[in-house]
Design an enzyme around this catalytic site. Structure first.
Site: not given
Ligand code: UD1
Length: 417
Positions: A22-23, A92, A116, A121-125, A304, A326, A396
Site C-alpha cells: 500500500k505505502n 493523509r 490523526c 503528523r504535521p506536513i511542515d517538512l 508500523d 516515530v 484501509r
Molecule cells: C509513512 C507511512 C506510515 C508510516 C510512516 C513512518 C505512507 C502512506 N505512510 O507515513 O505508514 O507509519 O511513514 O514509517 O507511506 N513529520 C513532521 N513533519 C512533516 C512530516 C513528518 O514532523 O512534515 C513527522 C511525523 O509527525 C512523524 C515523523 O515525522 O512523527 C515520520 O513521519 P513520516 O515519515 O512523514 O510518515 P508518513 O509519510 O506520514
C-alpha cells in the site's frame, strides 16, 4: 459497523501470498500526475486507501481502472487543481499530489490533512522543502495554496527523515530546473520503488535508499509501466500472526531483506525462520522470550509493526520494553490488549510488557490501521471469541487479511453488528 469475531487457539498452517505494498502504491499512483498519458501499475492491492486515491485522481481529471491487481491511470490536463477536504481527510497520503501538481502545472490547492489517531503528523517538512524549490505557498481556510512558474533545484536538509516528505520532494524535483539534493532523506524500500518508477518515466535520480538523494531536473517525463513491491508490513504482520499461534507458515512473493530488523527480533525471541530471495517460513516455537525494541526510520524496526510485535510480547517469557520514537501517540492498542489480559505499563513513548501465560477473549475496539491488526492477532492467540470493533481500519491497509488468515486455518467471521 463491521466487526470481526476471532476464535483463538488454532495454530496457523500453510502458505500465503503477499500483496503489493500500500505505502509504495500510493505515491506511485500520485506520481502519474507528472506525465500525461497512460500509466500501468501491476500488483496494486485492492484497499480502501487505493480507492480513495482513485477518487482523488478522478477528481483531478484522470480516468482510473483497477482490474484484478492492475491499476491503469489515464492522465489528462487537470479539470481541477484542488484536493478537497472530504477526500484528503480520509487519507493523509493525499498530500502527495501537492509536489507533482506544482511541478507539472505550477498550481495546486490541497486541503491540510488535519490530525490523526496516532499523532499530530504535521506536513511542515513537505512545505518547507517545496518552498526551497521556489514554490509560493499560502495557508488559507484549511488549504495549502501553491503556485510557481517553474520549480528550481535546491539543497534540502530534512530535520528528521520523513517518508511522505521525501516522496513529495523527490517527485517535485524531477521536473524542476537544475539539481536538487535531499539530505537526511527517508530510506524506506517504498522510496526506492518510487525512484525506480520515476527513473522509468525519464527522471534522473541517484541515491534513493540512502540518506542523500540527488535529482537532476528534466523538462518532461513520459508514462510507463511498473510492478509494485511486496508489502513488508503485511509480511511482518502475518509472520507475527504465525508466531503468536505457534504456527508453521510460509509467505511467498515477499522481500525478506526489507524486514531485517523484524527478523532479527523474532530470532532473538527464539523463533526459527528460513528465508530465500522471495519466500519466508516461520516455524513454531513453544515458548518465546521477551525482547526489547525501539522503532525508528528504516532500516530500524518499523513503527508500523510495533503494535503487532507488542501483541507477541504479551505472551512471551519475561519482560519486553518497547520504545516508540516515530509517532508520539502510538500506544492506543495497549488498553485494548490489557482488556484481553495483557500486563502492560505504558508511559508516553515507552511500554513495559510483562509476559502472561494466556490472553482471554473480550470485546475490543480498533483505533487505527496497525492497532486493528494487533488486536486481530491477539484474538488469534486468546482463549475464546474476541470481537474486534471498527474493523474498517484494517480494510484501509490490508488486502483480504481475514481471508488470508482463514486460508491458514484461523476461525474468523465478519459481522455487521
Ligand atoms: C509513512 C507511512 C506510515 C508510516 C510512516 C513512518 C505512507 C502512506 N505512510 O507515513 O505508514 O507509519 O511513514 O514509517 O507511506 N513529520 C513532521 N513533519 C512533516 C512530516 C513528518 O514532523 O512534515 C513527522 C511525523 O509527525 C512523524 C515523523 O515525522 O512523527 C515520520 O513521519 P513520516 O515519515 O512523514 O510518515 P508518513 O509519510 O506520514
Amino acid at each position: 459497523m463491521d466487526k470481526m469475531k476471532v476464535v483463538g487457539g488454532r495454530p496457523l498452517m500453510g502458505t500465503v501470498q503477499i500483496s503489493g505494498a500500500k505505502n509504495a502504491a500510493l505515491p506511485l499512483l500520485f506520481s502519474s500526475l507528472l506525465a500525461e498519458g497512460e500509466h500501468v501499475f501491476h500488483n496494486v492491492p485492492r484497499l480502501m486507501d487505493i480507492r480513495s486515491t482513485a477518487q482523488l485522481l478522478e477528481h483531478l481529471g484522470c480516468e482510473t481502472e483497477h482490474i484484478g491487481s492492475t491499476f491503469r491511470i489515464l492522465v489528462r490536463p487537470p479539470k481541477s487543481f484542488e484536493a478537497p477536504y472530504d477526500l484528503v481527510r480520509k487519507m493523509r497520503a493525499s498530500i502527495l499530489c501537492l509536489g507533482p501538481l506544482l511541478a507539472k502545472y505550477g498550481q495546486a490547492k490541497v486541503s491540510l490533512p488535519g490530525g490523526c489517531a496516532i499523532g499530530t503528523r504535521p506536513i511542515d517538512l513537505h512545505l518547507e522543502g517545496l518552498k526551497l524549490l521556489g514554490a509560493q505557498l499560502e495557508l488559507e481556510n484549511g488549504y495549502v495554496l501553491g503556485t510557481t512558474k517553474r520549480l528550481k533545484g535546491n539543497m534540502i536538509l530534512f530535520e528528521s527523515p520523513t517518508v511522505g516528505g521525501t516522496e513529495n520532494l523527490m517527485m517535485a524535483a524531477c521536473l524542476a530546473e537544475g539539481e536538487t539534493t535531499i539530505e537526511n532523506a527517508a530510506k524506506e524500500p517504498e522510496i526506492v520503488d518510487l525512484a525506480n518508477y520515476l527513473i522509468r518515466m525519464g527522471a534522473q535520480i541517484s541515491g534513493a535508499g540512502s540518506s542523500i538523494i540527488k535529482i537532476k531536473g528534466v523538462s518532461k517525463l513520459k508514462p510507463a509501466t511498473h510492478t509494485v513491491i511486496a508489502d513488508r508490513i503485511e509480511t511482518g504482520t502475518l509472520l507475527i500472526a504465525a508466531a503468536l499461534t505457534k504456527g508453521d507458515v510460509t509467505l511467498t512473493q515477499c522481500v525478506p531483506t526489507d524486514l531485517d530488523a523484524l527478523i532479527a527480533k523474532l530470532k532473538e525471541s527464539g523463533f526459527e525462520l528460513e528465508c530465500s530471495t522471495s519466500q519466508m517460513r516461520i516455524k513454531p516455537c513453544a515458548r518465546w522470550s521477551g525482547v526489547d525494541l525501539t522503532t525508528a526510520p528504516h532500516p530500524a524496526f518499523p513503527t508500523d509493526l510495533q503494535a503487532q510485535f507488542m501483541a507477541l510480547m504479551t505472551l512471551a517469557n519475561g519482560t519486553s520494553v518497547i520504545t516508540e520514537t516515530v509517532f508520539e501517540n502510538r500506544f492506543m492498542h495497549v488498553q485494548e490488549l490489557v482488556r484481553l489480559g495483557a500486563d502492560i505499563t505504558p508511559k508516553t513513548r515507552v511500554a513495559v510488557v510483562r509476559g502472561v501465560k494466556a490472553l482471554h477473549a473480550a470485546p475490543v475496539m480498533a483505533t487505527d490501521l496497525r492497532a486493528s491488526a494487533c488486536l486481530v492477532l491477539a484474538g488469534l492467540a486468546a482463549q475464546g471469541e474476541t470481537v474486534v470493533g471498527r474493523i474498517y481500519h484494517l480494510d484501509r491497509g490490508y488486502e483480504g487479511m481475514d481471508l488470508k488468515l482463514k486460508s491458514l486455518g484461523a476461525q474468523i467471521v465478519r459481522s455487521e453488528n
